[in-house]
Design a protein around this motif. Structure first.
Motif, PDB file in Angstrom:
ATOM      1  N   LEU A   1      -4.677   2.874   6.233  1.00 58.79           N
ATOM      2  CA  LEU A   1      -5.160   4.080   5.552  1.00 58.79           C
ATOM      3  C   LEU A   1      -5.642   5.149   6.527  1.00 58.79           C
ATOM      4  CD1 LEU A   1      -7.119   2.580   2.506  1.00 58.79           C
ATOM      5  CD2 LEU A   1      -4.842   3.614   2.543  1.00 58.79           C
ATOM      6  N   ALA A   2      -5.806   4.788   7.783  1.00 56.77           N
ATOM      7  CA  ALA A   2      -6.187   5.774   8.805  1.00 56.77           C
ATOM      8  C   ALA A   2      -4.967   6.491   9.377  1.00 56.77           C
ATOM      9  CB  ALA A   2      -6.959   5.086   9.928  1.00 56.77           C
ATOM     10  N   TRP A   3      -3.762   6.000   9.059  1.00 62.05           N
ATOM     11  CA  TRP A   3      -2.538   6.622   9.557  1.00 62.05           C
ATOM     12  C   TRP A   3      -2.229   7.893   8.771  1.00 62.05           C
ATOM     13  CZ3 TRP A   3       0.753   1.510   9.085  1.00 62.05           C
ATOM     14  CH2 TRP A   3       0.375   0.627  10.104  1.00 62.05           C
ATOM     15  N   LYS A   4      -1.408   8.750   9.378  1.00 62.13           N
ATOM     16  CA  LYS A   4      -0.827   9.863   8.643  1.00 62.13           C
ATOM     17  C   LYS A   4       0.185   9.286   7.659  1.00 62.13           C
ATOM     18  CE  LYS A   4      -2.822  13.297  10.883  1.00 62.13           C
ATOM     19  NZ  LYS A   4      -3.771  14.217  10.218  1.00 62.13           N
ATOM     20  N   THR A   5       0.413   9.980   6.570  1.00 61.25           N
ATOM     21  CA  THR A   5       1.298   9.467   5.519  1.00 61.25           C
ATOM     22  C   THR A   5       2.703   9.145   6.019  1.00 61.25           C
ATOM     23  OG1 THR A   5       0.032  10.762   3.915  1.00 61.25           O
ATOM     24  CG2 THR A   5       2.158   9.884   3.186  1.00 61.25           C
ATOM     25  N   PRO A   6       3.352  10.011   6.833  1.00 62.72           N
ATOM     26  CA  PRO A   6       4.693   9.657   7.310  1.00 62.72           C
ATOM     27  C   PRO A   6       4.712   8.343   8.092  1.00 62.72           C
ATOM     28  CG  PRO A   6       4.272  11.975   7.680  1.00 62.72           C
ATOM     29  CD  PRO A   6       2.964  11.372   7.252  1.00 62.72           C
ATOM     30  N   ARG A   7       3.663   8.087   8.861  1.00 61.96           N
ATOM     31  CA  ARG A   7       3.632   6.843   9.631  1.00 61.96           C
ATOM     32  C   ARG A   7       3.545   5.631   8.697  1.00 61.96           C
ATOM     33  NH1 ARG A   7      -0.799   4.783  14.187  1.00 61.96           N
ATOM     34  NH2 ARG A   7       0.192   2.748  14.539  1.00 61.96           N
ATOM     35  N   LEU A   8       2.759   5.752   7.638  1.00 63.07           N
ATOM     36  CA  LEU A   8       2.649   4.652   6.683  1.00 63.07           C
ATOM     37  C   LEU A   8       4.011   4.355   6.069  1.00 63.07           C
ATOM     38  CD1 LEU A   8       0.892   2.695   4.933  1.00 63.07           C
ATOM     39  CD2 LEU A   8       0.738   4.570   3.266  1.00 63.07           C
ATOM     40  N   LEU A   9       4.723   5.419   5.670  1.00 65.41           N
ATOM     41  CA  LEU A   9       6.026   5.242   5.035  1.00 65.41           C
ATOM     42  C   LEU A   9       7.052   4.685   6.021  1.00 65.41           C
ATOM     43  CD1 LEU A   9       6.164   8.519   2.904  1.00 65.41           C
ATOM     44  CD2 LEU A   9       5.309   6.263   2.268  1.00 65.41           C
ATOM     45  N   GLN A  10       7.035   5.187   7.249  1.00 66.27           N
ATOM     46  CA  GLN A  10       7.981   4.704   8.259  1.00 66.27           C
ATOM     47  C   GLN A  10       7.708   3.250   8.617  1.00 66.27           C
ATOM     48  OE1 GLN A  10       7.394   7.573  11.362  1.00 66.27           O
ATOM     49  NE2 GLN A  10       8.398   9.224  10.228  1.00 66.27           N
ATOM     50  N   ASN A  11       6.439   2.886   8.668  1.00 63.82           N
ATOM     51  CA  ASN A  11       6.083   1.519   9.003  1.00 63.82           C
ATOM     52  C   ASN A  11       6.476   0.556   7.895  1.00 63.82           C
ATOM     53  OD1 ASN A  11       3.992  -0.866   8.957  1.00 63.82           O
ATOM     54  ND2 ASN A  11       3.947  -0.069  11.054  1.00 63.82           N
ATOM     55  N   ALA A  12       6.363   1.009   6.643  1.00 62.69           N
ATOM     56  CA  ALA A  12       6.646   0.147   5.508  1.00 62.69           C
ATOM     57  C   ALA A  12       8.122   0.098   5.138  1.00 62.69           C
ATOM     58  CB  ALA A  12       5.839   0.607   4.299  1.00 62.69           C
ATOM     59  N   TYR A  13       8.845   1.170   5.413  1.00 61.58           N
ATOM     60  CA  TYR A  13      10.240   1.240   5.016  1.00 61.58           C
ATOM     61  C   TYR A  13      11.140   1.341   6.245  1.00 61.58           C
ATOM     62  CZ  TYR A  13       8.256   2.022   0.382  1.00 61.58           C
ATOM     63  OH  TYR A  13       7.554   1.901  -0.776  1.00 61.58           O
ATOM     64  N   SER A  14      11.447   2.588   6.635  1.00 58.86           N
ATOM     65  CA  SER A  14      12.249   2.822   7.828  1.00 58.86           C
ATOM     66  C   SER A  14      11.997   4.252   8.285  1.00 58.86           C
ATOM     67  CB  SER A  14      13.740   2.626   7.535  1.00 58.86           C
ATOM     68  OG  SER A  14      14.273   3.774   6.886  1.00 58.86           O
TER      69      SER A  14
ATOM     70  N   VAL B   1       0.839  -1.195   0.000  1.00 60.83           N
ATOM     71  CA  VAL B   1       0.000   0.000   0.000  1.00 60.83           C
ATOM     72  C   VAL B   1       0.877   1.250   0.000  1.00 60.83           C
ATOM     73  CG1 VAL B   1      -1.701   1.334   1.305  1.00 60.83           C
ATOM     74  CG2 VAL B   1      -1.930  -1.145   1.141  1.00 60.83           C
ATOM     75  N   ALA B   2       1.935   1.230   0.795  1.00 60.27           N
ATOM     76  CA  ALA B   2       2.860   2.366   0.843  1.00 60.27           C
ATOM     77  C   ALA B   2       3.506   2.586  -0.521  1.00 60.27           C
ATOM     78  CB  ALA B   2       3.927   2.133   1.904  1.00 60.27           C
ATOM     79  N   GLN B   3       3.922   1.527  -1.161  1.00 63.33           N
ATOM     80  CA  GLN B   3       4.529   1.637  -2.492  1.00 63.33           C
ATOM     81  C   GLN B   3       3.523   2.188  -3.501  1.00 63.33           C
ATOM     82  OE1 GLN B   3       5.890  -2.384  -3.098  1.00 63.33           O
ATOM     83  NE2 GLN B   3       7.903  -1.995  -2.179  1.00 63.33           N
TER      84      GLN B   3
END
Length: 322
Positions: free
Chosen positions: A241-254, A208-210
């Motif tokens: 999808l309820a997360w803020k965008t930075p959290r999604l990216l941090q959770n998926a990547y680093s 989803v992040a990608q």
């Protein structure tokens, strides 16, 4: 007269002649949506005019007009139809392997003859679309939140193609104009075909992040699109999808991951043709290099060899001249 014009939100030219100032800017300011009140939040029109007039001044200084023939969307096109039409033109100008979101700014300039500015300004604003001296342009403020900036630019492109720029909000059907631009941007960046080809039931959070990164959108934009299209994701994706965008990216990547397209909006950016015209005007001595230096982020003396070479105006010399 200046005070009266400011109070009436008009120009001195109009006060004197009763006609529009030929240099007055038409624009559409980015409205924030209040989900609780279900209304567009009011914004400071004077700030919008000030920012747009400053950019318009860049054109007026060198007599620069439109970049080329402006494209017009098919008559009576819906926002979805217009977005598909626009995306088709943008994709036709893309090199093989390019991603639309990564090159949206340069593609808009090349395909639609609309200049895009990214500026670091003292005023707080998201984005404006405007027209001055025949030139149509988009102004986006500098930000590291590329997901917001990309949607802003797509939204403002919608306003210009829809031809709803005006001299004030009172002359616009704000809600319908904003609805049109939002739906245009959603289909442009998140085509229904792409949304339908993604497996919302089995893919994980990283996928989803990608997907969000490759389309240049936020989790909020993605969630809204999922709801609009009636898609039923898995519980894991609904939660993400309820997360803020930075959290999604941090959770998926680093925690230290940075998307490449962040560089598009993090620093000021000016259209190449505007800079080139100012370089020519400075070289010919028609204008000073102050505006060019501002656009390039350098001292004026670096671009204007005559800067400071003239006699300094003193009170005594001014008095003698007058």
């Amino acid at each position: 007269m200046a005070a009266i014009a400011d109070l009436l939100n008009t120009s001195i030219h109009w006060l004197v002649t009763g006609e529009r100032d030929p240099y007055e800017v038409k624009l559409s300011a980015r409205h924030a949506w209040d989900p609780q009140g279900r209304t567009d939040q009011p914004h400071d029109w004077r700030t919008a005019k000030r920012v747009s007039n400053d950019i318009a001044g860049i054109y007026h200084q060198v007599g620069l007009g439109a970049a080329g023939q402006h494209a017009t969307i098919p008559a009576a096109a819906s926002p979805v139809e217009a977005a598909r039409w626009a995306r088709g033109h943008l994709e036709a100008a893309m090199a093989e392997g390019q991603v639309l979101a990564d090159h949206l700014v340069t593609l808009i300039e090349r395909v639609f003859a609309i200049d895009v500015f990214v500026i670091d300004y003292d005023a707080v604003f998201d984005a404006y679309s405007a027209e001055a001296n025949g030139a149509k342009f988009i102004v986006q403020r500098t930000t590291g939140a590329w997901w917001r900036a990309t949607f802003n630019v797509a939204h403002e492109l919608g306003h210009i193609l829809h031809n709803d720029l005006a001299y004030s909000d009172e002359e616009r059907a704000v809600r319908s104009d904003e609805w049109w631009a939002n739906n245009f941007a959603a289909e442009l960046l998140l085509p229904e075909a792409d949304m339908g080809s993604f497996d919302w039931l089995t893919e994980d959070v990283k996928e989803v992040a990608q997907f969000a990164v490759s389309h240049g959108v936020s989790t909020a934009a993605l969630a809204n699109r999922v709801n609009t299209l009636g898609i039923w994701p898995s519980r894991e994706i609904v939660k993400a999808l309820a997360w803020k965008t930075p959290r999604l990216l941090q959770n998926a990547y680093s925690p230290f991951w940075v998307a490449p397209i962040e560089d598009v909006y993090r620093a000021p950016r000016f259209p190449g043709r505007v800079i080139a015209e100012h370089q020519k005007a400075v070289a010919e001595g028609r204008i000073s290099g102050q505006t060019l230096a501002w656009m390039l982020g350098v001292p004026t003396e670096d671009v204007d060899p005559n800067w400071g070479a003239g006699a300094t105006m003193t009170a005594k010399r001014l008095h003698a001249t007058l």
